[in-house]
Write an enzyme that holds these catalytic residues in place. Structure first.
Site, PDB file in Angstrom:
ATOM      1  N   HIS A  27       9.284  56.765  98.387  1.00 32.07           N
ATOM      2  CA  HIS A  27      10.662  57.104  98.046  1.00 32.07           C
ATOM      3  C   HIS A  27      10.760  58.539  97.541  1.00 32.07           C
ATOM      4  CE1 HIS A  27      10.127  52.752  97.717  1.00 32.07           C
ATOM      5  NE2 HIS A  27      11.417  52.620  97.990  1.00 32.07           N
ATOM      6  N   HIS A 261      16.287  57.840 100.323  1.00 36.83           N
ATOM      7  CA  HIS A 261      15.901  56.944  99.229  1.00 36.83           C
ATOM      8  C   HIS A 261      14.511  56.363  99.447  1.00 36.83           C
ATOM      9  CE1 HIS A 261      15.759  53.440  96.578  1.00 36.83           C
ATOM     10  NE2 HIS A 261      15.359  52.789  97.653  1.00 36.83           N
ATOM     11  N   GLU A 410      17.828  35.512  78.106  1.00 33.52           N
ATOM     12  CA  GLU A 410      16.419  35.134  78.183  1.00 33.52           C
ATOM     13  C   GLU A 410      15.572  36.198  78.878  1.00 33.52           C
ATOM     14  OE1 GLU A 410      18.996  33.279  79.199  1.00 33.52           O
ATOM     15  OE2 GLU A 410      19.083  31.705  77.681  1.00 33.52           O
ATOM     16  N   HIS A 472      19.639  20.604  82.088  1.00 31.92           N
ATOM     17  CA  HIS A 472      18.780  20.962  80.959  1.00 31.92           C
ATOM     18  C   HIS A 472      17.400  20.316  81.029  1.00 31.92           C
ATOM     19  CE1 HIS A 472      22.399  22.665  79.479  1.00 31.92           C
ATOM     20  NE2 HIS A 472      21.948  22.876  78.261  1.00 31.92           N
TER      21      HIS A 472
HETATM   22  C1  LIG Z   1      15.083  43.781  90.901  1.00 30.49           C
HETATM   23  C2  LIG Z   1      15.027  44.657  92.104  1.00 30.49           C
HETATM   24  N1  LIG Z   1      15.879  44.444  93.124  1.00 30.49           N
HETATM   25  C3  LIG Z   1      15.803  45.191  94.231  1.00 30.49           C
HETATM   26  C4  LIG Z   1      14.859  46.169  94.358  1.00 30.49           C
HETATM   27  C5  LIG Z   1      14.735  46.972  95.641  1.00 30.49           C
HETATM   28  N2  LIG Z   1      15.218  48.338  95.422  1.00 30.49           N
HETATM   29  C6  LIG Z   1      14.404  49.329  95.095  1.00 30.49           C
HETATM   30  S1  LIG Z   1      15.192  50.773  94.841  1.00 30.49           S
HETATM   31  C7  LIG Z   1      16.693  50.079  95.223  1.00 30.49           C
HETATM   32  C8  LIG Z   1      17.940  50.902  95.214  1.00 30.49           C
HETATM   33  C9  LIG Z   1      18.180  51.465  93.902  1.00 30.49           C
HETATM   34  O1  LIG Z   1      18.800  52.683  93.995  1.00 30.49           O
HETATM   35  P1  LIG Z   1      18.683  53.716  92.799  1.00 30.49           P
HETATM   36  O2  LIG Z   1      18.287  52.977  91.599  1.00 30.49           O
HETATM   37  O3  LIG Z   1      19.939  54.455  92.755  1.00 30.49           O
HETATM   38  O4  LIG Z   1      17.487  54.633  93.225  1.00 30.49           O
HETATM   39  P2  LIG Z   1      17.602  55.955  94.129  1.00 30.49           P
HETATM   40  O5  LIG Z   1      18.262  55.553  95.401  1.00 30.49           O
HETATM   41  O6  LIG Z   1      18.386  56.914  93.365  1.00 30.49           O
HETATM   42  O7  LIG Z   1      16.173  56.360  94.344  1.00 30.49           O
HETATM   43  C10 LIG Z   1      16.541  48.744  95.519  1.00 30.49           C
HETATM   44  C11 LIG Z   1      17.660  47.846  95.877  1.00 30.49           C
HETATM   45  C12 LIG Z   1      13.987  46.351  93.267  1.00 30.49           C
HETATM   46  N3  LIG Z   1      13.015  47.246  93.281  1.00 30.49           N
HETATM   47  N4  LIG Z   1      14.122  45.612  92.155  1.00 30.49           N
END
Ligand SMILES: Cc1ncc(C[n+]2csc(CCOP(=O)(O)OP(=O)(O)O)c2C)c(N)n1
Length: 678
Positions: A27, A261, A410, A472
């Site tokens: 990334h 990204h 939680e 529960h």
């Molecule tokens: C809990 C979780 N859900 C989904 C992902 C997959 N994921 C990784 S980065 C991302 C997009 C997030 O975008 P952003 O935080 O804005 O990062 P940027 O594009 O700026 O690098 C997703 C959906 C993850 N790593 N963790």
């Protein structure tokens, strides 16, 4: 004209882009956008000692978006933790630069990150610990907790809990940079949200500043304000540019593209070569540091080490003046627990194991000074109130207690507990109903991966919750958590220890095992209802100590054994009732076994395992969970009676009758089973 600070940020961009390009995955975009902030943070604000990564009084930096690892690794090269060779192996087998960072404080990585939202929640836990320690040892210990969050982390539900708790507790030692580049994975953020994030955090009691996140002066000024903040956690919303510096084939800008990204720049449609050249690097040899950047950071390194030296000297002076406290401090950070004789903890007869746990927690509150217990708004049900009665809850401005009322959150609570353990110096435990462990699972998994000795107190461990009904009543939860017992961590150990004690005294032993397990998380599964005490031959405590082998014989008839009955938790006493009937009515000789942890039991030498559950005998298992919970114990010829449906709403006694959790039913099932073998 760019100065050395811009060159340094560009160097981070170049290295980030290059390692992703070489690994053919990763990334680059976010890392390139966040480079300016991380550059200023590590050079001008964060206190650390690259020659002593585990210095206890360092500032902590928790990355939330683990996918931005290239940014972290690049700045850690500049800071003196990593080498250029390390990042050439980015994402490769055996490298110390995995795709998402994995905790290694000696190398400057404070947390394993990847699941968005988790890292900044860890930071909240660490910030609480900093307050806890400063209250006990003095201001010389104060340090800052920095964290870096992205659009994804802000959107994750866990941020609601982390934001609320940090604001409520007035964690002014917590500084969060929000890399607000308006771009996420599939879309721009505007396609999914129109929230006013600044207002949201302000409402929780944060100080919020919005800046141009690629402007070094604005970053510096904001950080300066943040480190002087006395009342509130700080959020710096940095409006950054995704893929800052990226250039297309035709020489135009390729910034602000969603495609950067999560793939190499060249795959995203940019030109890697043009980008590196435009940032001042050499596309044919991008894994280099600009000479003036190297000199600049060499100087910074010397300064950092010098500042750390001065702070360590101050600590040494304090230790000379406060020898008793110093001893305590070292004890806290050793991870070791004080000598505790668990046989001295007296239990009333036939009580619920959650009640037994309350007694133990009351004892621990007085003996283990660095234990912090949290509950997600169930302290009087999960019986962590046994601990709370001896201490008080954390509130803004007063961290002299040792209890976190986490509210109904939680997952946040579990992420905070991880952050506490990562900070070091404390032993975190957190509690809720077992069925809601599902809400905690992502953090539990990370604790298992990071090898953190967090204790989970999960009560109301089976359908005997009764009238509260199927929502529960845990059924499949034990099987799920025991799957983690089967999963090895990077040290080759079972990644979690799961203990479901069979009576009050076995709960003493379970807590002993939990505290002594300083290498992995431990889960305690505790009953809501009273459980008849198991019979003692001489001393129940001494006999229950055999639980340290994972499983042991609680009852054995004289003569050749006809049937082995296996269970854990409250089912063991039901099996005892069944054993008595089998003896009385049929003359069968019975061996009853309590297996508090299947994982641990399977670690024992085979001879011991076979003495407890002989291979050639019929084995009957009883579980209030899914039958698969005991499948690994009874063997191929064995039979397990378990629950194969969700629970039902009715009084616990009625459920026991209807669902067959009675001595009478054990008798019937075993007789049927033995007949079927004839
Ligand atoms: C809990 C979780 N859900 C989904 C992902 C997959 N994921 C990784 S980065 C991302 C997009 C997030 O975008 P952003 O935080 O804005 O990062 P940027 O594009 O700026 O690098 C997703 C959906 C993850 N790593 N963790």
């Amino acid at each position: 004209m760019k100065g050395v600070i811009e060159h340094s940020a560009d160097n981070i961009r170049i290295l980030s882009a290059a390692m992703v390009e070489k690994a053919k995955s990763g990334h680059p975009g976010g890392a390139m956008g966040g480079a300016d902030f991380i550059n200023i943070l590590y050079s001008e604000f964060l206190n650390y000692d690259p020659t002593d990564g585990i210095w206890i009084n360092r500032d902590r930096f928790f990355l939330d978006p683990g996918h931005m690892s290239p940014m972290l690794y690049s700045v850690l090269i500049l800071a003196g933790y990593y080498t250029l060779q390390d990042i050439e192996n980015f994402r490769q087998w055996g490298s110390i630069t995995p795709g998402h960072p994995e905790v290694n404080p000696a190398k400057g990585v404070e947390n394993t990150s990847g699941p968005l939202g988790m890292g900044h929640t860890n930071a909240v836990g660490a910030a609480i610990v900093e307050k806890f320690l400063v209250t006990r040892f003095g201001d010389w210990m104060s340090h800052k907790i920095f964290t870096f969050i992205s659009d994804g982390g802000v959107q994750e539900e866990i941020s609601q809990g982390a934001g609320r708790i940090a604001g409520f507790l007035g964690l002014n030692n917590l500084i969060m940079f929000y890399d607000s580049n308006d771009i996420q994975l599939s879309t721009e953020t505007k396609a999914v949200t129109k929230e006013d994030t600044a207002k949201k955090y302000e409402a929780w009691g944060w100080k919020v500043m919005t800046i141009e996140g690629n402007n070094q002066n604005e970053i510096r000024n904001a950080l300066q304000v943040a480190v002087n903040e006395k009342e509130k956690p700080t959020l710096i919303i940095g409006k950054t540019i995704m893929g800052k510096g990226a250039i297309a084939q035709n020489g135009t800008s390729f910034e602000r593209q969603t495609s950067t990204h999560g793939m190499p720049l060249s795959d995203a449609g940019a030109s890697f070569e043009n980008t590196i050249s435009s940032l001042g690097g050499d596309p044919s040899n991008p894994f280099t540091l600009f000479p003036e950047v190297k000199d600049y950071w060499d100087k910074i390194k010397r300064t950092k080490i010098q500042i750390a030296r001065e702070r360590k000297d101050r600590q040494s002076q304090w230790e000379i003046e406060n020898p008793e406290l110093a001893k305590k401090l070292h004890k806290f950070f050793s991870g070791k627990i004080p000598e505790i004789d668990f046989s001295l903890i007296e239990q009333k007869q036939n009580i619920a194991t959650r009640a037994a746990s309350a007694t133990i927690l009351g004892y621990l509150a007085e003996k283990v000074e660095n234990m912090i217990v949290a509950s997600a708004d169930l302290s009087n049900s999960d019986k962590t109130d046994g601990f709370l009665k001896k201490t008080k809850q954390f509130v803004k401005g007063d961290f002299s207690g040792a209890f976190l009322q986490a509210g109904v959150s939680e997952l946040t609570m579990a992420g905070i507990a991880n952050g506490m353990a990562l900070h070091g110096g404390v032993i975190p435990a957190c509690a809720t109903f077992f069925v809601f462990s599902d809400y905690m699972k992502p953090a539990v998994r990370l604790a298992a991966l990071m090898e953190l000795p967090v204790k989970y107190i999960w009560t109301h461990d089976a359908f005997r919750v009764g009238e509260d009904g199927p929502t529960h009543q845990p059924v499949e939860q034990e099987a799920q958590i025991r799957l983690l017992e089967q999963l090895r961590n990077h040290s080759g150990k079972r990644s979690v220890l799961v203990l479901r004690p069979a009576d009050a005294i076995e709960t003493n032993v379970a807590w002993k095992m939990a505290l002594e397990n300083t290498h992995t998380p431990t889960a305690l599964l505790l009953s809501r209802q009273g459980i008849p005490d198991l019979p003692a031959v001489k001393s129940r405590y001494k006999e229950a100590l055999m639980a340290e082998k994972g499983g042991y014989i609680v009852h054995k008839d004289e003569g050749n054994i006809d049937i082995v009955l296996v269970g854990n938790g409250s089912e063991v006493s039901t099996l005892m009732g069944g054993a008595n009937l089998l003896k009385e009515r049929k003359g069968y000789n019975v061996q009853v076994v309590s297996v508090i942890s299947e994982g641990l039991f399977h670690e024992q030498d085979p001879d011991y395992q076979h003495s407890v559950i002989p291979e050639n005998l019929p084995v009957f298992g009883l579980t209030a969970g899914l039958p698969v919970t005991l499948a690994g114990l009874v063997g191929a010829r064995g039979l397990v009676y378990g629950l194969e449906s969700f629970g039902f709403s009715a009084p616990a006694k009625v459920l026991d009758e209807k669902l067959g959790y009675t001595s009478e039913n054990v008798f019937n099932k075993v007789v049927e089973y033995l007949n079927s073998l004839k």
